[in-house]
Design an enzyme around this catalytic site. Structure first.
Site, short mmCIF file in Angstrom:
data_model
loop_
_atom_site.label_atom_id
_atom_site.label_comp_id
_atom_site.label_asym_id
_atom_site.label_seq_id
_atom_site.Cartn_x
_atom_site.Cartn_y
_atom_site.Cartn_z
N GLU A 150 67.42 -57.26 -53.14
CA GLU A 150 67.56 -57.57 -54.55
C GLU A 150 67.56 -56.46 -55.57
OE1 GLU A 150 64.78 -56.98 -56.75
OE2 GLU A 150 63.30 -56.47 -55.32
N LYS A 206 68.49 -49.96 -51.26
CA LYS A 206 67.67 -50.42 -52.19
C LYS A 206 66.68 -49.37 -52.51
CE LYS A 206 64.55 -53.13 -54.24
NZ LYS A 206 64.67 -53.48 -55.66
N ASN A 210 66.29 -47.27 -56.19
CA ASN A 210 65.14 -47.10 -57.13
C ASN A 210 64.64 -45.82 -57.34
OD1 ASN A 210 65.13 -49.86 -57.74
ND2 ASN A 210 63.16 -50.27 -56.20
N PHE A 251 67.50 -44.82 -68.47
CA PHE A 251 66.46 -44.31 -67.71
C PHE A 251 65.95 -42.78 -67.91
CE2 PHE A 251 67.07 -48.23 -65.48
CZ PHE A 251 65.62 -48.56 -64.93
N ILE A 252 66.52 -42.46 -69.04
CA ILE A 252 66.15 -41.09 -69.57
C ILE A 252 65.22 -40.96 -70.74
CG2 ILE A 252 68.14 -40.04 -68.59
CD1 ILE A 252 69.31 -39.69 -71.45
N CYS A 262 57.63 -52.13 -58.22
CA CYS A 262 58.87 -51.65 -56.90
C CYS A 262 58.58 -50.02 -56.97
CB CYS A 262 60.14 -51.99 -57.62
SG CYS A 262 60.45 -53.71 -57.61
N LYS A 265 55.70 -48.06 -55.26
CA LYS A 265 55.69 -48.70 -53.79
C LYS A 265 56.87 -48.33 -53.15
CE LYS A 265 56.67 -53.04 -52.96
NZ LYS A 265 57.76 -53.03 -51.99
N ARG A 330 50.68 -54.02 -62.74
CA ARG A 330 50.57 -53.26 -61.32
C ARG A 330 50.95 -51.86 -61.74
NH1 ARG A 330 53.51 -57.35 -57.25
NH2 ARG A 330 54.63 -57.77 -59.01
#
Length: 442
Positions: A150, A206, A210, A251-252, A262, A265, A330
């Protein structure tokens, strides 16, 4: 199609709801009796925009049901999705006990061909282990196991599922490919999104995705910290590098570190896989080290601005969830901050649009924690405001309201929401991340 989804957590519920919404008949199974009862009552144990409505609609129209009966679940679907948790173990490796328990249940109750689909984020080689556990039960020799990772962002999971950029499937079986095409057909109209590969490559894809995103975040936080020492403004740097199409703007954004279920971990799990393979994954180690340190910067800035004395001080916190549009705390930066303040004898007055209940679940009732009903109530009589989450309602601020309610006009902004000169002109001592003026370097 008749589809079973094992796991009524975040990934399982989104998967079950979205597949039912396009006409499949879906049974969602979970071992947690109270969770299934909650779902049967129409309540949803997590916050995800649009999910409660979608679940209710498909339950009412008879396409979605819930059960705790593993045998019923195995017999119901031709496609069996495994979407259970894979928590990190003590050494950072993913714990597969829930995945393998589902595999054992499938092996025990299987009564014909089944396609078993690993939706959970699992270490490379897990499909082989699931296949072996099912086969050990001795009831089945006609089944396939594939990997279908996913790529769901909390807060935008339904959009990601229904309009995702790709559908990755790891399998060597032509039968499995055709069944997966039929399953996802309603979400594959405008172009072919399928990327077929072997199972081990799909499992690694995956983790690699990430880790790449987390690496971009940690890199920008490293640059933001450097900007503070050099007197540069990281927001201007971000615009400069983001304009390069090889880098892009996603993502900067610098801030106070990533959290959630996610990234932390998955990076730890991939680092564990690398160790087991005898490979020193130095970039992975650095990404995690930078992120851990970045979560401590808010407290360091706060402590320096208050001259090291937090005993008896009240700190207002805006945002408890690790990101907007979720109630997930989390690995949230807010937790590092609050726990550090409490350790110094300070109090917290916090506001979050969705995560208050989760905060109560985590920390209980305590005299040094007040959960406010709105953002300005959280400021009342506080010695400083710290912003941990970039909820939309925080983006426009009344500077006069801040100065009137805070005991001292001090704001530590972990998400770079505001224009520093504007707040400083309003008489607020304002410190962001990498904006050219840091309390730590002044």
């Amino acid at each position: 199609m008749r589809i079973t989804v094992f796991g009524a957590g975040y990934v399982g519920l989104v998967t079950a709801a979205c597949l039912a919404d396009v006409g499949h008949r879906v049974l969602c199974a979970d071992v947690d009796v109270e969770r299934v009862r909650t779902l049967d009552r129409g309540e949803v144990p997590i916050y995800e925009p649009g999910l409660k409505t979608m679940l209710a609609r498909n339950r009412e129209e008879g396409r979605l049901a819930f059960t705790t009966d593993a045998g019923q679940a195995v017999r119901f679907g031709t496609l069996l999705f495994i979407a259970v948790g894979t928590p990190a173990g003590e050494n950072g490796a993913a714990d597969l006990k829930h995945v393998l328990a589902v595999a054992a249940a499938i092996g025990e109750h299987i009564d014909g061909y089944r396609l078993v689909i690993n939706k959970s984020t699992v270490p490379v080689g897990t499909a082989d282990r699931v296949r072996a556990v099912i086969a050990e039960q001795g009831r089945a020799d006609d089944f396939d196991v594939c990997s279908n990772p996913e790529f769901l962002k909390e807060g935008a999971a339904i959009e990601d599922f229904t309009r995702g950029a790709r559908i990755v499937v790891g399998t060597e079986s032509e039968r499995a490919r055709e069944l997966m095409r039929e399953c996802y057909g309603p979400y594959n109209w405008n172009r072919d999104k399928f990327i077929f590969m072997d199972t081990r490559s799909a499992e690694l894809t995956k983790y690699a995705a990430n880790t790449m995103l987390a690496t971009k975040i940690s890199f920008m936080n490293e640059m933001a910290n450097l900007a503070e020492h050099l007197g540069a403004d990281i927001e201007q740097v971000r615009l400069g590098i983001g304009s390069d199409p090889r880098i892009g703007y996603h993502f900067i954004y610098p801030g106070c570190g990533y959290g959630g279920a996610c990234f932390p971990k998955d990076i730890q799990a991939l680092e564990s896989m690398a160790r087991d393979a005898g490979y020193p994954a130095r970039i992975l180690q650095a990404v995690e080290q930078v992120n851990r340190a970045q979560k401590d910067t808010l407290f360091a800035k706060l402590q320096k601005a208050l001259e090291g004395d937090l005993a008896g001080k009240t700190i207002a916190v805006w945002g408890l969830a690790y990101k907007p549009n979720t109630d997930d705390m989390r690995e949230a930066p807010s937790r590092s901050l609050m726990e550090a303040v409490w350790a110094q004898g300070g109090r917290i007055q916090a506001y979050d649009p969705e995560a208050a209940q989760e905060c109560r679940r985590l920390y209980g009732q305590r005299p040094d924690l007040t959960l406010a009903d709105d953002r300005y109530q959280a400021l009342e009589g506080a010695d400083a405001l710290v912003i941990c989450t970039e909820w939309k309602e925080f983006r426009v601020v009344d500077a006069a309201e801040i100065t009137a309610r805070l005991r001292r006009p001090l704001v530590i902004d972990g998400r770079n929401l505001y224009d520093p000169p504007a707040l400083r002109r309003a008489g607020i001592a304002y410190f962001a991340v990498g904006r050219g003026d840091s309390v730590l370097t002044s």
